[in-house]
Design a protein around this motif. Structure first.
Motif, short mmCIF file in Angstrom:
data_model
loop_
_atom_site.label_atom_id
_atom_site.label_comp_id
_atom_site.label_asym_id
_atom_site.label_seq_id
_atom_site.Cartn_x
_atom_site.Cartn_y
_atom_site.Cartn_z
N TYR A 130 -16.45 13.81 -1.16
CA TYR A 130 -16.58 12.35 -1.25
C TYR A 130 -15.37 11.70 -1.92
O TYR A 130 -15.19 10.48 -1.82
N LEU A 131 -14.53 12.50 -2.60
CA LEU A 131 -13.32 11.97 -3.23
C LEU A 131 -12.04 12.40 -2.53
O LEU A 131 -10.95 11.90 -2.83
N ASP A 132 -12.16 13.31 -1.58
CA ASP A 132 -10.98 13.86 -0.91
C ASP A 132 -10.30 12.79 -0.05
O ASP A 132 -10.89 12.28 0.90
N ASP A 133 -9.07 12.47 -0.37
CA ASP A 133 -8.34 11.44 0.37
C ASP A 133 -7.07 11.98 1.01
O ASP A 133 -6.16 11.21 1.32
N THR A 134 -7.01 13.28 1.22
CA THR A 134 -5.78 13.87 1.75
C THR A 134 -5.46 13.38 3.16
O THR A 134 -4.29 13.33 3.55
N ARG A 174 0.83 -1.20 0.00
CA ARG A 174 0.00 0.00 0.00
C ARG A 174 0.87 1.25 0.00
O ARG A 174 1.83 1.38 0.77
N VAL A 175 0.55 2.19 -0.89
CA VAL A 175 1.30 3.44 -1.02
C VAL A 175 0.33 4.60 -1.22
O VAL A 175 -0.83 4.41 -1.61
N TYR A 195 -3.35 7.96 -10.73
CA TYR A 195 -3.82 9.18 -10.06
C TYR A 195 -5.04 8.90 -9.19
O TYR A 195 -5.12 9.34 -8.04
N TRP A 196 -6.01 8.19 -9.74
CA TRP A 196 -7.23 7.86 -9.00
C TRP A 196 -7.09 6.47 -8.40
O TRP A 196 -6.69 5.52 -9.07
N THR A 197 -7.44 6.32 -7.13
CA THR A 197 -7.33 5.03 -6.44
C THR A 197 -8.61 4.22 -6.61
O THR A 197 -9.67 4.74 -6.95
N ALA A 198 -8.49 2.93 -6.30
CA ALA A 198 -9.66 2.05 -6.35
C ALA A 198 -10.71 2.46 -5.33
O ALA A 198 -11.91 2.28 -5.55
N ALA A 199 -10.29 3.03 -4.20
CA ALA A 199 -11.25 3.50 -3.19
C ALA A 199 -12.04 4.68 -3.72
O ALA A 199 -13.27 4.78 -3.53
N PRO A 224 -3.21 5.29 3.12
CA PRO A 224 -2.76 5.10 1.74
C PRO A 224 -3.64 4.11 0.98
O PRO A 224 -3.86 3.00 1.44
N ALA A 225 -4.13 4.53 -0.18
CA ALA A 225 -5.07 3.69 -0.93
C ALA A 225 -4.53 3.26 -2.29
O ALA A 225 -5.23 2.62 -3.06
N GLY A 226 -3.29 3.64 -2.59
CA GLY A 226 -2.66 3.16 -3.81
C GLY A 226 -1.98 1.82 -3.56
O GLY A 226 -1.80 1.39 -2.40
N TYR A 227 -1.58 1.14 -4.63
CA TYR A 227 -0.89 -0.14 -4.52
C TYR A 227 0.33 -0.15 -5.43
O TYR A 227 0.25 0.25 -6.60
#
Length: 403
Positions: free
Chosen positions: A278-282, A265-266, A311-315, A286-289
């Motif tokens: 609803y998209l803000d992940d700051t 996870r990164v 750029y966009w994560t699966a979450a 970590p939701a990247g892989y």
């Protein structure tokens, strides 16, 4: 070498244990298995032998009952299987339930409900923009940094790795052609992607928050979004992909549970535009892989796209596709979109690798701009695992045959 003596560093060791569905030669029924090295363990039979309360979930011809069981059960089943294959006391019980991969048939591991495909790589989107809109002031469309762009595909043509892909036919029209013609695609392409498999459904009218990603998504797999670029170019304005995509989508026979990818996870790339709540992940975990993908054509590696650059994560994709109240179903599959890195040797499609056919690839068996009949494409990947180990993802391959 006995099956339990997995070579040190094997990417399919006990730290991984991806799930699939297999059958033995003859009239044997399909059942759930987990991969262990170059063998598959009959998970249902193992669970019965060990007295697991979850044996019934695993003695099924599809992963869907396990997918629907939820995160707590996923963890319990994984823990039980991990303990079973690492405890020498269980060796005598489990060895008869291990089968060489070469002796089994692998099947589509789950019944696909809905299929959605996204467009989440900035590198890919910019490359496509430069190819088709070279005079535009920005290679990205105005909405790209504000929402994960996607479209609904055709779930009935999702196929398991190793299934031949019949060259599709359709309408195509070049810029100088007076009228469209019909025939086999002459610009058949690939898209190296990662697919995410939904387990727990949701109620219609109730959006799923990005923070609930791991409560709903069971795991991931490699995915090849085959694309007929000439058919796509003529049909996609104004409604997007249709026949140019719907003829086939290949997925791996092995679904890697998210729990096997904790070390991978990164954080995603830095955000350049403010995101709606609803998209803000700051402030999110970590939701990247960090998945390292390789693309090979007829055994020759042509590209190595890095999934960590998406750029966009699966979450975020999960949150976006349900924010309007659309519900999730067990077996829903959604693709990440083409994975492309910043370097030319990291591009995830032939469209980019050959710059829309301008620059042919030099392969040992000849030049390629797009795929020829008989070409076999194989996607493989690994991710960082515990203690410096690698977590292997099941490969996805397909061979092009004439229509």
């Amino acid at each position: 070498m006995p099956p339990f003596d997995i070579p040190e560093g094997d990417p399919f060791g006990p730290h991984n244990l991806p799930y699939g569905v297999f059958s033995l030669p003859g009239p044997a029924e399909r059942t759930v298995g987990v991969r262990l090295g170059d063998h598959v363990l009959d998970a249902g039979a193992a669970a019965r032998a060990l007295g697991s309360p979850h044996a019934a979930l695993l003695a099924r011809p599809t992963l869907n009952p396990l997918l629907a069981a939820g995160r707590t059960t996923w963890s319990e089943v994984r823990r039980t299987l991990t303990e079973a294959v690492t405890d020498p006391a269980h060796r005598a019980t489990l060895e008869p339930l291990l089968h060489p991969l070469s002796s089994v048939t692998l099947h589509l591991p789950f019944d696909v409900a809905d299929y959605v495909d996204f467009y989440a790589s900035e590198n890919h989107a910019r490359n496509v923009g430069r190819i088709f809109r070279p005079d535009a002031p920005d290679s990205l469309t105005p909405n790209w940094k504000h929402l994960p762009i996607g479209y609904h595909g055709r779930s009935g043509t999702v196929i398991v790795s190793g299934t031949d892909v019949v060259r599709p036919s359709g309408q195509r029209k070049g810029p100088a052609d007076p009228a469209p013609v019909f025939g086999p695609s002459v610009r058949l392409d690939i898209e190296a992607e990662v697919g995410f498999v939904v387990g727990v459904p949701s109620a219609m009218g109730k959006p799923v928050a990005a923070a609930a990603f791991r409560d709903h998504v069971f795991g991931l797999c490699l995915l090849n979004d085959w694309s007929a670029r000439d058919v796509q170019a003529w049909e996609y304005v104004p409604l997007g992909p249709f026949l140019g995509k719907s003829f086939a989508t290949s997925v791996s026979a092995w679904i890697t549970p998210l729990e096997a990818l904790e070390e991978a996870r990164v954080a995603p790339p830095g955000r350049t535009h403010p995101l709606l709540p609803y998209l803000d992940d700051t402030s999110a975990e970590p939701a990247g892989y960090d998945l390292r993908i390789s693309i090979a054509i007829n055994g020759h590696v042509v590209s190595e796209p890095p999934f960590a650059s998406m750029y966009w994560t699966a979450a975020q994709q999960l949150a976006h596709m349900t924010v309007n109240g659309a519900s999730l179903r067990t077996g829903d599959l959604y693709g990440s979109g083409t994975v492309s890195g910043p370097a030319p040797e990291q591009r995830g499609s032939l469209l980019e690798l050959t710059w829309n056919g301008r620059d042919a690839l030099e392969l040992p068996d000849g030049k390629r701009t797009f795929l020829e009949d008989g070409d076999e494409v194989t996607l493989s990947a690994w991710a960082p695992g515990p203690g410096g180990l690698r977590v292997g993802l099941g490969e996805v391959s397909g061979r092009i045959v004439a229509g």
